[in-house]
Scaffold this motif. Structure first.
Motif, PDB file in Angstrom:
ATOM      1  N   ARG A 170      31.697  44.320  33.680  1.00 29.04           N
ATOM      2  CA  ARG A 170      32.148  43.178  34.492  1.00 29.04           C
ATOM      3  C   ARG A 170      33.546  43.432  35.050  1.00 29.04           C
ATOM      4  NH1 ARG A 170      35.528  39.390  33.458  1.00 29.04           N
ATOM      5  NH2 ARG A 170      35.605  39.933  31.233  1.00 29.04           N
ATOM      6  N   ARG A 171      34.432  43.969  34.222  1.00 30.40           N
ATOM      7  CA  ARG A 171      35.792  44.259  34.681  1.00 30.40           C
ATOM      8  C   ARG A 171      35.792  45.363  35.739  1.00 30.40           C
ATOM      9  NH1 ARG A 171      38.779  45.206  29.080  1.00 30.40           N
ATOM     10  NH2 ARG A 171      40.455  45.913  30.469  1.00 30.40           N
ATOM     11  N   LEU A 172      34.885  46.318  35.590  1.00 27.37           N
ATOM     12  CA  LEU A 172      34.780  47.380  36.590  1.00 27.37           C
ATOM     13  C   LEU A 172      34.285  46.814  37.921  1.00 27.37           C
ATOM     14  CD1 LEU A 172      35.207  50.463  36.765  1.00 27.37           C
ATOM     15  CD2 LEU A 172      32.785  50.746  36.222  1.00 27.37           C
ATOM     16  N   GLU A 173      33.346  45.884  37.852  1.00 25.21           N
ATOM     17  CA  GLU A 173      32.848  45.242  39.073  1.00 25.21           C
ATOM     18  C   GLU A 173      33.948  44.431  39.749  1.00 25.21           C
ATOM     19  OE1 GLU A 173      29.568  43.002  37.644  1.00 25.21           O
ATOM     20  OE2 GLU A 173      28.139  44.670  37.783  1.00 25.21           O
ATOM     21  N   GLU A 174      34.782  43.770  38.956  1.00 26.12           N
ATOM     22  CA  GLU A 174      35.888  42.998  39.524  1.00 26.12           C
ATOM     23  C   GLU A 174      36.901  43.922  40.202  1.00 26.12           C
ATOM     24  OE1 GLU A 174      37.384  40.856  36.196  1.00 26.12           O
ATOM     25  OE2 GLU A 174      35.813  39.308  36.256  1.00 26.12           O
ATOM     26  N   ALA A 175      37.153  45.079  39.580  1.00 30.21           N
ATOM     27  CA  ALA A 175      38.084  46.038  40.185  1.00 30.21           C
ATOM     28  C   ALA A 175      37.518  46.583  41.490  1.00 30.21           C
ATOM     29  CB  ALA A 175      38.353  47.180  39.205  1.00 30.21           C
ATOM     30  N   GLU A 176      36.217  46.833  41.512  1.00 30.21           N
ATOM     31  CA  GLU A 176      35.575  47.325  42.743  1.00 30.21           C
ATOM     32  C   GLU A 176      35.639  46.260  43.834  1.00 30.21           C
ATOM     33  OE1 GLU A 176      32.545  47.917  45.714  1.00 30.21           O
ATOM     34  OE2 GLU A 176      32.547  46.303  44.217  1.00 30.21           O
ATOM     35  N   LEU A 200      36.206  53.300  33.234  1.00 28.07           N
ATOM     36  CA  LEU A 200      35.066  54.217  33.138  1.00 28.07           C
ATOM     37  C   LEU A 200      35.034  54.912  31.781  1.00 28.07           C
ATOM     38  CD1 LEU A 200      35.064  55.894  36.684  1.00 28.07           C
ATOM     39  CD2 LEU A 200      33.392  54.276  35.769  1.00 28.07           C
ATOM     40  N   ASN A 201      36.186  55.366  31.318  1.00 29.35           N
ATOM     41  CA  ASN A 201      36.246  56.044  30.015  1.00 29.35           C
ATOM     42  C   ASN A 201      35.901  55.091  28.875  1.00 29.35           C
ATOM     43  OD1 ASN A 201      36.950  58.626  30.923  1.00 29.35           O
ATOM     44  ND2 ASN A 201      39.130  58.094  31.033  1.00 29.35           N
ATOM     45  N   SER A 202      36.309  53.842  29.010  1.00 26.74           N
ATOM     46  CA  SER A 202      35.990  52.855  27.969  1.00 26.74           C
ATOM     47  C   SER A 202      34.485  52.649  27.869  1.00 26.74           C
ATOM     48  CB  SER A 202      36.682  51.523  28.276  1.00 26.74           C
ATOM     49  OG  SER A 202      38.089  51.666  28.245  1.00 26.74           O
TER      50      SER A 202
END
Length: 209
Positions: A170-176, A200-202
């Motif tokens: 979810r956090r990756l989607e928000e960053a994108e 990504l590493n997480s």
């Protein structure tokens, strides 16, 4: 069949007559010597005797064998069906796992080479589809969808781990989404790059086993 049953009945009557004769002789001898003769053995239980006779018959043996064979066949079929389902789940999980790993590696590689926000956007496309999929049928599945399927296929997955995986996605989607609001030709600053790479590493470190 009738002849055999008739012979069995005649034999049974003969045995009963012989037993009765022995009993009478023994009783007479015991009386002469002042010994009380034991009471004759009680007749065999009618239902039990008939039941044993039935199971010893051709029909009874056929019925018993049918029940055993039918039950055994059903058990084997259930075991085989369960094995097929488990095998299919393992294969499906492996395909999703390889696809996720491959996609994360592609995204990380592209981010390392990204110079502009547009480059970073292209790298983050892996969130929603794969440019070079290992499994063509998984090409257009999002990263979140792939992980949800994996969570369903893995037995014993803890709620905490499931929550952590989906939280990072979810956090990756928000960053994108934040990148989409910026012009493509804007230089990608180091802070943005490192933030995306850490996410990504997480996700990779929480990879399901």
């Amino acid at each position: 069949m009738d002849t055999v049953q008739g012979m069995d009945e005649a034999r049974r009557r003969q045995i009963e007559a012989e037993e009765e004769l022995r009993y009478q002789v023994r009783r007479r001898l015991d009386t002469q010597h002042g010994v009380e003769a034991p009471a004759p053995a009680p007749p065999a239980d009618g239902f039990g005797k008939k039941l044993m006779e039935f199971f010893n018959s051709t029909l009874g043996m056929w019925l018993l064998s049918s029940v055993v064979l039918t039950g055994g066949a059903a058990l084997i079929q259930n075991i085989q069906h369960s094995h097929e389902i488990e095998q299919k789940n393992r294969e499906q999980f492996a395909a999703h796992k390889y696809e996720v790993t491959h996609r994360l590696d592609q995204m990380e590689y592209s981010l390392r080479r990204a110079k502009t926000v547009g480059d970073a956007k292209a790298a983050m496309d892996g969130m929603f589809k794969s440019k070079f999929p290992l499994s063509p049928d998984l090409q257009n599945k999002s990263l979140g969808s792939l992980y949800l399927t994996m969570l369903q296929l893995v037995s014993g997955t803890t709620d905490q781990k499931s929550t952590e995986v989906m939280d990072f996605i979810r956090r990756l989607e928000e960053a994108e989404l934040a990148l989409q609001a910026q012009p493509d030709d804007k230089p990608l600053d180091t802070e943005q790059r490192e933030h995306l790479r850490k996410l990504l590493n997480s996700i990779k470190n929480l990879h399901l086993k």
